[in-house]
Design a protein around this motif. Structure first.
Motif, PDB file in Angstrom:
ATOM      1  N   ILE A 139       8.949 -31.008   6.294  1.00  0.00           N
ATOM      2  CA  ILE A 139       9.205 -32.250   5.559  1.00  0.00           C
ATOM      3  C   ILE A 139      10.242 -32.053   4.459  1.00  0.00           C
ATOM      4  N   GLY A 140      10.994 -30.947   4.555  1.00  0.00           N
ATOM      5  CA  GLY A 140      12.138 -30.775   3.686  1.00  0.00           C
ATOM      6  C   GLY A 140      11.888 -30.081   2.368  1.00  0.00           C
ATOM      7  N   ILE A 141      10.723 -29.436   2.224  1.00  0.00           N
ATOM      8  CA  ILE A 141      10.440 -28.677   1.002  1.00  0.00           C
ATOM      9  C   ILE A 141      10.038 -27.257   1.393  1.00  0.00           C
ATOM     10  N   VAL A 142       9.557 -26.474   0.451  1.00  0.00           N
ATOM     11  CA  VAL A 142       9.143 -25.102   0.744  1.00  0.00           C
ATOM     12  C   VAL A 142       7.761 -24.849   0.142  1.00  0.00           C
ATOM     13  N   PRO A 143       7.025 -23.860   0.668  1.00  0.00           N
ATOM     14  CA  PRO A 143       5.736 -23.525   0.058  1.00  0.00           C
ATOM     15  C   PRO A 143       5.917 -23.104  -1.391  1.00  0.00           C
ATOM     16  N   GLY A 144       5.059 -23.620  -2.279  1.00  0.00           N
ATOM     17  CA  GLY A 144       5.226 -23.320  -3.698  1.00  0.00           C
ATOM     18  C   GLY A 144       4.040 -22.675  -4.368  1.00  0.00           C
ATOM     19  N   GLY A 145       2.962 -22.437  -3.613  1.00  0.00           N
ATOM     20  CA  GLY A 145       1.746 -21.928  -4.234  1.00  0.00           C
ATOM     21  C   GLY A 145       1.318 -20.559  -3.767  1.00  0.00           C
ATOM     22  N   GLY A 146       2.239 -19.812  -3.158  1.00  0.00           N
ATOM     23  CA  GLY A 146       1.907 -18.461  -2.731  1.00  0.00           C
ATOM     24  C   GLY A 146       1.897 -18.245  -1.233  1.00  0.00           C
ATOM     25  N   GLY A 147       2.108 -19.304  -0.442  1.00  0.00           N
ATOM     26  CA  GLY A 147       2.081 -19.140   1.007  1.00  0.00           C
ATOM     27  C   GLY A 147       3.128 -18.174   1.519  1.00  0.00           C
ATOM     28  N   ALA A 148       4.356 -18.305   1.030  1.00  0.00           N
ATOM     29  CA  ALA A 148       5.427 -17.436   1.499  1.00  0.00           C
ATOM     30  C   ALA A 148       5.298 -16.010   0.987  1.00  0.00           C
ATOM     31  N   GLU A 149       4.519 -15.813  -0.058  1.00  0.00           N
ATOM     32  CA  GLU A 149       4.325 -14.480  -0.629  1.00  0.00           C
ATOM     33  C   GLU A 149       3.100 -13.782  -0.042  1.00  0.00           C
ATOM     34  N   ARG A 150       2.059 -14.529   0.273  1.00  0.00           N
ATOM     35  CA  ARG A 150       0.810 -13.911   0.742  1.00  0.00           C
ATOM     36  C   ARG A 150       0.720 -13.836   2.268  1.00  0.00           C
ATOM     37  N   PRO A 152       2.912 -13.309   4.733  1.00  0.00           N
ATOM     38  CA  PRO A 152       3.488 -12.136   5.399  1.00  0.00           C
ATOM     39  C   PRO A 152       2.665 -10.874   5.217  1.00  0.00           C
ATOM     40  N   ARG A 153       1.961 -10.758   4.109  1.00  0.00           N
ATOM     41  CA  ARG A 153       1.131  -9.577   3.870  1.00  0.00           C
ATOM     42  C   ARG A 153      -0.111  -9.576   4.746  1.00  0.00           C
ATOM     43  N   SER A 154      -0.465 -10.741   5.282  1.00  0.00           N
ATOM     44  CA  SER A 154      -1.629 -10.838   6.167  1.00  0.00           C
ATOM     45  C   SER A 154      -1.245 -10.770   7.637  1.00  0.00           C
ATOM     46  N   VAL A 155      -0.150 -11.443   8.007  1.00  0.00           N
ATOM     47  CA  VAL A 155       0.160 -11.584   9.433  1.00  0.00           C
ATOM     48  C   VAL A 155       1.440 -10.888   9.856  1.00  0.00           C
ATOM     49  N   GLY A 156       2.228 -10.405   8.900  1.00  0.00           N
ATOM     50  CA  GLY A 156       3.516  -9.791   9.223  1.00  0.00           C
ATOM     51  C   GLY A 156       4.662 -10.771   9.029  1.00  0.00           C
TER      52      GLY A 156
END
Length: 276
Positions: A139-150, A152-156
């Protein structure tokens, strides 16, 4: 008369507590949810007796959903330039709190809700009823609450890129196979398993639990500054024309299709982009 809170705290035993979300019909996160949740986490992290905290939902089809886009302008902002954003402050505190946090996930959890789940120490999900997603990019925005940071550490890296870039929904089987959740269980067994795990942890030594969690945190948590930067990048995308156009399109679908948009959000996000 004040409205009831969308977040409810219950002290279940002297050593355990339960935080329940209830914002019908789809458990969207709203400003009140964010402010109340931060206050609850602050209170619990300073409670010398609390050892385990469970997060669950009053709505069987939604755990904690994404942030309410219609309330984006009312999202709590830092009071001072150097202050940590309210949502970021909450998830950082939660992941470092001396208590063990357990997410009992039944229903859809996306965006902010998924970021809350990722900040929890243990995530147990209904095999039949849990779904996960980060729909922001669609929808034209980016994750802002830790999704992009956490995530990858869980799923690669590659799986996190797929989940975040495609903005589709993932069922519990995929989430378990990827490591997105700790484990899945048959829906009829989820509550009993969570209760048994909570009771076991509550019987252990509090200091040993907190120290062991801190040791694992040292090896796994993203830097605080990365989450602060992510919120700023998210806030910036809220002002971009790409989001404005897609928000209008998604709003039109909500007006036409109603609650089905929340049930099948991954599919409808794709439809919005096809019309642009």
């Amino acid at each position: 008369m004040s409205l009831p809170s969308t977040v409810r705290l219950e002290r279940t035993t002297p050593r355990t507590a339960r935080i329940t979300f209830a914002n019908p019909p789809a458990n969207l996160v709203i400003p009140e949810s964010v402010v109340t949740l931060l206050k609850i986490v602050k209170d619990l992290e300073n409670d010398p007796d609390i050892q385990v905290v469970v997060f669950d939902s009053e709505l069987p089809d939604f755990f904690v959903n994404h942030y309410d886009g219609a309330a984006a302008a009312d999202l709590p902002q830092p009071e001072h330039e150097d202050d940590t954003p309210v949502w970021t402050d909450m998830v950082l505190r939660l992941s470092k709190a001396p208590f063990i946090s357990v997410a009992a996930i039944r229903g859809r959890t996306r965006g902010a809700g998924n970021e809350l789940a990722l900040a929890c120490d243990l995530r147990y999900a209904s095999r039949e009823k849990a779904f996960f997603g980060q729909p922001e990019v669609g929808i034209g925005i980016v994750p802002g609450g830790g999704g992009a940071e956490r995530l990858p550490r869980s799923v690669g890296r590659d799986r996190a890129l797929e989940a975040i870039l495609t903005s589709v929904d993932y069922d519990a089987d995929v989430a378990e196979r990827w490591g997105w959740v700790t484990r899945t269980l048959p829906d009829a067994e989820l509550d009993a398993f969570v209760d048994a795990t909570v009771a076991r942890l509550a019987s252990f030594d509090r200091q040993a639990l907190a120290t062991a969690k801190a040791m694992v945190n040292r090896a796994t948590l993203p830097p605080d500054a990365d989450l602060v930067a992510a919120f700023g990048e998210f806030a910036n995308t809220l002002t971009q024309p790409g989001f404005a156009a897609r928000a209008v399109g998604l709003g039109a679908l909500v007006a036409e299709k109603g609650l089905d948009v929340e049930y099948q959000l991954g599919e409808y996000v794709g439809l919005v982009n096809e019309t642009l």
